[in-house]
Scaffold this motif. Structure first.
Motif, PDB file in Angstrom:
ATOM      1  N   ASP A 108      -4.560   1.744   0.553  1.00 46.47           N
ATOM      2  CA  ASP A 108      -4.516   0.505  -0.226  1.00 46.47           C
ATOM      3  C   ASP A 108      -5.657   0.561  -1.235  1.00 46.47           C
ATOM      4  OD1 ASP A 108      -4.654  -2.115  -1.207  1.00 46.47           O
ATOM      5  OD2 ASP A 108      -3.911  -2.950   0.675  1.00 46.47           O
ATOM      6  N   ALA A 113       0.849  -1.181   0.000  1.00 43.22           N
ATOM      7  CA  ALA A 113       0.000   0.000   0.000  1.00 43.22           C
ATOM      8  C   ALA A 113       0.891   1.239   0.000  1.00 43.22           C
ATOM      9  CB  ALA A 113      -0.901  -0.018   1.226  1.00 43.22           C
ATOM     10  N   SER A 126      -6.766   0.281   4.616  1.00 41.89           N
ATOM     11  CA  SER A 126      -6.087   1.567   4.766  1.00 41.89           C
ATOM     12  C   SER A 126      -6.096   1.999   6.231  1.00 41.89           C
ATOM     13  CB  SER A 126      -6.767   2.624   3.899  1.00 41.89           C
ATOM     14  OG  SER A 126      -6.748   2.254   2.534  1.00 41.89           O
ATOM     15  N   THR A 133      -2.012   5.465   5.127  1.00 40.87           N
ATOM     16  CA  THR A 133      -1.629   4.293   4.349  1.00 40.87           C
ATOM     17  C   THR A 133      -2.834   3.923   3.508  1.00 40.87           C
ATOM     18  OG1 THR A 133      -0.128   3.522   6.074  1.00 40.87           O
ATOM     19  CG2 THR A 133      -0.806   1.917   4.432  1.00 40.87           C
TER      20      THR A 133
END
Length: 201
Positions: free
Chosen positions: A65, A27, A72, A63
């Motif tokens: 994804d 990610a 995330s 983060t």
């Protein structure tokens, strides 16, 4: 010659081996852009009005994804001393022990623990808000506004979010119940993608 079934079996084994050994696509990590991130709050003032203020210089990472958005996460730190109501004397009062007690609790943090996807570009981000020395669960209603290169050609993600908290939950009880307990939060944020390892661009 190999039989058709044997060839098929070998191909399946080969494909499985490749899937097990191929590196997973990580990610992407995004850094909050402090110049384009703000947490704005609104409170009822003795029933007469609903003034607001904001926190700036917010620091944190996302983060993201894209293939699995529910994976995330977000981790944010808010410097409470940056509180800005537009009225310096009020800001000084808000920093005292009556409210945020900035000398003792200089920052607030939000750390997500679950992302609940609600639509193509919407989600509820659940996590823990630590404010005034108290940690409580908080849910942010989040909308992804846009992803793509910004004017500086940096990969960027832009979000809007809202939440409602009670200041009494965090030990800030001055002037209750006349001064509102519920605080409505509006969050606007842009975050820029961090370079992946081995890729300085």
């Amino acid at each position: 010659m190999l039989k058709k079934k044997t060839i098929t079996r070998l191909l399946m084994i080969s494909a499985l081996s490749m899937s097990l050994t191929a590196p997973a696509v990580a990610a992407d990590t995004y850094k909050l852009d402090s110049m384009h991130t703000a947490v704005t709050w609104h409170i009822n003032h003795f029933g007469f009005s609903n003034p607001s203020g904001k926190f700036m210089n917010v620091d944190g990472t996302l983060t993201l994804d894209e293939k699995n958005p529910a994976a995330s996460s977000v981790n944010v730190t808010i410097p409470i001393a940056t509180i800005d109501s537009g009225i310096p004397k009020l800001d000084e009062h808000l920093k005292t022990k009556d409210f945020f007690d900035v000398a003792t609790f200089p920052t607030a943090t939000f750390v997500s623990d679950k992302v609940e996807i609600t639509g193509k570009d919407t989600a509820i981000v659940h996590g823990t808000l630590t404010l005034h020395g108290v940690s409580k669960p908080v849910a942010l209603t989040v909308k992804l506004n846009q992803m793509g290169p910004n004017m500086m050609k940096k990969p960027t993600a832009g979000f809007s979010a809202t939440a409602t908290i009670k200041r009494s939950d965090f030990g800030m009880t001055a002037y209750l119940p006349a001064l509102g307990d519920e605080i409505n939060l509006d969050i606007e944020s842009e975050a820029n993608m961090e370079p992946r390892a081995g890729n300085p661009s």
